[in-house]
Design a protein around this motif. Structure first.
Motif, PDB file in Angstrom:
ATOM      1  N   ASP A 278       0.874  -1.160   0.000  1.00  0.00           N
ATOM      2  CA  ASP A 278       0.000   0.000   0.000  1.00  0.00           C
ATOM      3  C   ASP A 278       0.920   1.221   0.000  1.00  0.00           C
ATOM      4  N   CYS A 279       0.358   2.420   0.051  1.00  0.00           N
ATOM      5  CA  CYS A 279       1.193   3.602  -0.183  1.00  0.00           C
ATOM      6  C   CYS A 279       2.295   3.763   0.862  1.00  0.00           C
ATOM      7  N   SER A 280       1.936   3.680   2.137  1.00  0.00           N
ATOM      8  CA  SER A 280       2.951   3.864   3.176  1.00  0.00           C
ATOM      9  C   SER A 280       3.782   2.609   3.384  1.00  0.00           C
ATOM     10  N   GLY A 281       3.252   1.450   2.963  1.00  0.00           N
ATOM     11  CA  GLY A 281       4.057   0.240   2.998  1.00  0.00           C
ATOM     12  C   GLY A 281       5.232   0.366   2.051  1.00  0.00           C
ATOM     13  N   LEU A 282       5.004   0.992   0.896  1.00  0.00           N
ATOM     14  CA  LEU A 282       6.072   1.203  -0.081  1.00  0.00           C
ATOM     15  C   LEU A 282       7.125   2.169   0.457  1.00  0.00           C
ATOM     16  N   THR A 283       6.685   3.314   0.981  1.00  0.00           N
ATOM     17  CA  THR A 283       7.646   4.321   1.437  1.00  0.00           C
ATOM     18  C   THR A 283       8.406   3.856   2.678  1.00  0.00           C
ATOM     19  N   SER A 284       7.726   3.182   3.602  1.00  0.00           N
ATOM     20  CA  SER A 284       8.415   2.728   4.812  1.00  0.00           C
ATOM     21  C   SER A 284       9.436   1.643   4.493  1.00  0.00           C
ATOM     22  N   GLN A 285       9.112   0.755   3.547  1.00  0.00           N
ATOM     23  CA  GLN A 285      10.063  -0.288   3.173  1.00  0.00           C
ATOM     24  C   GLN A 285      11.221   0.275   2.362  1.00  0.00           C
ATOM     25  N   ALA A 286      10.946   1.295   1.554  1.00  0.00           N
ATOM     26  CA  ALA A 286      12.015   1.922   0.777  1.00  0.00           C
ATOM     27  C   ALA A 286      13.082   2.492   1.706  1.00  0.00           C
ATOM     28  N   TRP A 287      12.638   3.165   2.755  1.00  0.00           N
ATOM     29  CA  TRP A 287      13.596   3.768   3.679  1.00  0.00           C
ATOM     30  C   TRP A 287      14.185   2.745   4.644  1.00  0.00           C
ATOM     31  N   ALA A 288      13.440   1.708   4.976  1.00  0.00           N
ATOM     32  CA  ALA A 288      14.010   0.640   5.805  1.00  0.00           C
ATOM     33  C   ALA A 288      15.149  -0.040   5.061  1.00  0.00           C
ATOM     34  N   THR A 289      14.951  -0.246   3.764  1.00  0.00           N
ATOM     35  CA  THR A 289      15.998  -0.848   2.942  1.00  0.00           C
ATOM     36  C   THR A 289      17.227   0.052   2.878  1.00  0.00           C
ATOM     37  N   ALA A 290      17.005   1.363   2.921  1.00  0.00           N
ATOM     38  CA  ALA A 290      18.107   2.321   2.897  1.00  0.00           C
ATOM     39  C   ALA A 290      18.772   2.458   4.270  1.00  0.00           C
ATOM     40  N   GLY A 291      18.279   1.706   5.242  1.00  0.00           N
ATOM     41  CA  GLY A 291      18.888   1.731   6.571  1.00  0.00           C
ATOM     42  C   GLY A 291      18.352   2.804   7.490  1.00  0.00           C
ATOM     43  N   ARG A 292      17.176   3.339   7.178  1.00  0.00           N
ATOM     44  CA  ARG A 292      16.579   4.383   8.021  1.00  0.00           C
ATOM     45  C   ARG A 292      15.111   4.041   8.270  1.00  0.00           C
ATOM     46  N   PRO A 293      14.819   3.206   9.280  1.00  0.00           N
ATOM     47  CA  PRO A 293      13.432   2.858   9.575  1.00  0.00           C
ATOM     48  C   PRO A 293      12.606   4.106   9.894  1.00  0.00           C
ATOM     49  N   ILE A 294      11.392   4.156   9.360  1.00  0.00           N
ATOM     50  CA  ILE A 294      10.494   5.289   9.601  1.00  0.00           C
ATOM     51  C   ILE A 294       9.130   4.745  10.002  1.00  0.00           C
ATOM     52  N   PRO A 295       8.233   5.603  10.496  1.00  0.00           N
ATOM     53  CA  PRO A 295       6.894   5.134  10.879  1.00  0.00           C
ATOM     54  C   PRO A 295       6.187   4.421   9.729  1.00  0.00           C
ATOM     55  N   ARG A 296       5.289   3.520  10.070  1.00  0.00           N
ATOM     56  CA  ARG A 296       4.622   2.673   9.078  1.00  0.00           C
ATOM     57  C   ARG A 296       3.547   3.410   8.288  1.00  0.00           C
ATOM     58  N   THR A 297       2.839   4.355   8.897  1.00  0.00           N
ATOM     59  CA  THR A 297       1.692   4.970   8.234  1.00  0.00           C
ATOM     60  C   THR A 297       2.020   6.368   7.720  1.00  0.00           C
ATOM     61  N   SER A 298       1.273   6.805   6.720  1.00  0.00           N
ATOM     62  CA  SER A 298       1.500   8.138   6.153  1.00  0.00           C
ATOM     63  C   SER A 298       1.213   9.224   7.193  1.00  0.00           C
ATOM     64  N   GLN A 299       0.222   9.006   8.050  1.00  0.00           N
ATOM     65  CA  GLN A 299      -0.100  10.001   9.067  1.00  0.00           C
ATOM     66  C   GLN A 299       1.021  10.143  10.083  1.00  0.00           C
ATOM     67  N   GLU A 300       1.605   9.015  10.501  1.00  0.00           N
ATOM     68  CA  GLU A 300       2.721   9.075  11.441  1.00  0.00           C
ATOM     69  C   GLU A 300       3.992   9.587  10.762  1.00  0.00           C
ATOM     70  N   GLN A 301       4.154   9.301   9.488  1.00  0.00           N
ATOM     71  CA  GLN A 301       5.283   9.857   8.752  1.00  0.00           C
ATOM     72  C   GLN A 301       5.178  11.381   8.738  1.00  0.00           C
ATOM     73  N   TRP A 302       3.976  11.877   8.555  1.00  0.00           N
ATOM     74  CA  TRP A 302       3.748  13.322   8.548  1.00  0.00           C
ATOM     75  C   TRP A 302       3.983  13.913   9.939  1.00  0.00           C
ATOM     76  N   LYS A 303       3.567  13.204  10.969  1.00  0.00           N
ATOM     77  CA  LYS A 303       3.700  13.722  12.338  1.00  0.00           C
ATOM     78  C   LYS A 303       5.143  13.686  12.844  1.00  0.00           C
ATOM     79  N   GLN A 304       5.858  12.597  12.530  1.00  0.00           N
ATOM     80  CA  GLN A 304       7.134  12.360  13.197  1.00  0.00           C
ATOM     81  C   GLN A 304       8.378  12.778  12.408  1.00  0.00           C
ATOM     82  N   LEU A 305       8.280  12.833  11.080  1.00  0.00           N
ATOM     83  CA  LEU A 305       9.463  13.153  10.297  1.00  0.00           C
ATOM     84  C   LEU A 305       9.608  14.670  10.109  1.00  0.00           C
ATOM     85  N   LYS A 306      10.832  15.090   9.826  1.00  0.00           N
ATOM     86  CA  LYS A 306      11.105  16.519   9.681  1.00  0.00           C
ATOM     87  C   LYS A 306      10.421  17.095   8.446  1.00  0.00           C
TER      88      LYS A 306
END
Length: 365
Positions: A278-306
């Motif tokens: 799904d949309c945030s599954g793609l973005t969270s896995q992309a960054w996990a693969t790059a070695g930078r785990p991020i929140p799983r959901t788009s809403q938490e990505q918006w809340k927690q990331l810079k």
């Protein structure tokens, strides 16, 4: 001590059972013991009947489909958030189980030591120091013995204090475990409600699309493309690309490369690879693969990331869409994103401005 050994052993066994339950794939979570009924959350309102009639107003059909899939996306975010919380709560329950088992062993050891001290006191007759002095032929030996008695009394006092603290710790662990089970159950209900809403909205959208004739479906697809093109053109007309000149970081390049490799894979709600996203599954896995785990959901990505200004964004940054942060794509450069759009579609490249932009966040700020 307020709780007997049997009660604590029962609590320990109950929580330890969680380890087995949580480790079993596909196992539904359930509380280990009956609890008073909790208020059932209101049922998810059913999706509106597909409208308007196909062939009458395809623009209205497109708007209705957008609404239904948007509702499904919001529910998917809620489902994913509940799923992430369940993982955290499960891990906490397992840790509490370990603490309870360890604490029970410590308490058993302390009780054995206390019993040994009591038996030693019984062997000395339990006489008070004054009586032992009167009966002793060697005052010096008595004083040495009295000192040992005092040491023993202090040791016994410390031992009893340690037993009390260990008992209290065990009781707190049991309370914490019970609270975590309740949260886990509440999360299960939240996931079930979100899942129901997702299925309802997708089913309504699919039914609406199924009522269209082939030519109407082709026309609808064209209307969707025209709407996306119009929005992208309006975004580009602001001159935004002239201002965007940031170069991707090393990790950003890795995230974009991962997302690019997923193009063509189907969208499935709640999925985070490797075959579907799904949309945030793609973005969270992309960054996990790059070695930078991020929140799983788009809403938490918006809340927690810079947050970064749109004119400062660079490839690898995430663009969050809609006022409720219900969609996300990864910026690939040149005004384009890679994203997983919605059910029935595949991971694809799209214009970064083809949907209403809420803002931009940077995972590796």
């Amino acid at each position: 001590m307020r709780t007997g050994k049997r009660g604590l052993v029962t609590a320990a066994v109950t929580v330890v059972c969680a380890v087995t339950v949580l480790a079993a794939p596909g196992t539904a979570f359930a509380r280990p013991a009956p609890t008073p009924p909790t208020t059932t959350p209101p049922a998810t309102p059913p999706a509106r009947s597909p409208a308007p009639p196909p062939g009458k107003d395809l623009e209205a059909v497109r708007n209705e489909l957008d609404r239904l899939y948007h509702d499904a996306a919001v529910a998917t975010d809620a489902y994913n958030a509940a799923e992430e919380k369940a993982k955290q709560q499960s891990a906490e329950i397992v840790e509490l189980a370990r603490r309870i088992v360890k604490g029970q062993r410590e308490l058993d050891d302390l009780k054995n030591r206390a019993g040994a001290a009591a038996r030693e006191q019984y062997r000395t007759g339990g006489l008070p120091p004054e009586a032992q002095l009167m009966l002793s032929d060697d005052p010096g030996q008595f004083l040495t013995g009295a000192g040992r008695v005092l040491q023993g009394q202090r040791a016994t006092k410390n031992l009893m204090g340690e037993m009390t603290r260990t008992q209290q710790d065990l009781e707190q662990y049991a309370r914490d475990a019970s609270a975590q089970w309740q949260k886990l159950e509440d999360g299960r209900k939240a996931r079930a409600a979100a899942q129901k809403k997702i299925k309802q909205r997708i089913a309504a959208a699919e039914k609406l699309e199924s009522q269209l004739a082939k030519k109407e479906k082709e026309r609808l697809a064209k209307l969707e493309q025209e709407a996306a093109y119009k929005a992208q053109t309006a975004w580009l007309d602001t001159g935004i690309l002239k201002e965007i000149g940031g170069k991707a970081s090393t990790k950003g390049k890795e995230a974009v490369a991962f997302a690019t490799a997923q193009i063509g894979k189907p969208y499935v709600w709640g999925a985070e690879g490797p075959g579907t996203f799904d949309c945030s599954g793609l973005t969270s896995q992309a960054w996990a693969t790059a070695g930078r785990p991020i929140p799983r959901t788009s809403q938490e990505q918006w809340k927690q990331l810079k947050h970064v200004d749109a004119q400062d964004m660079r490839p690898g940054d995430l663009i969050i869409y809609f006022d409720d942060a219900s969609h996300v794509g990864i910026y690939a450069g040149d005004g384009a994103i890679i994203h997983a759009p919605r059910p029935g579609r595949t991971v694809t490249i799209a214009g970064a401005g083809s949907m209403p932009i809420l803002g931009v966040v940077r995972p590796d700020a």
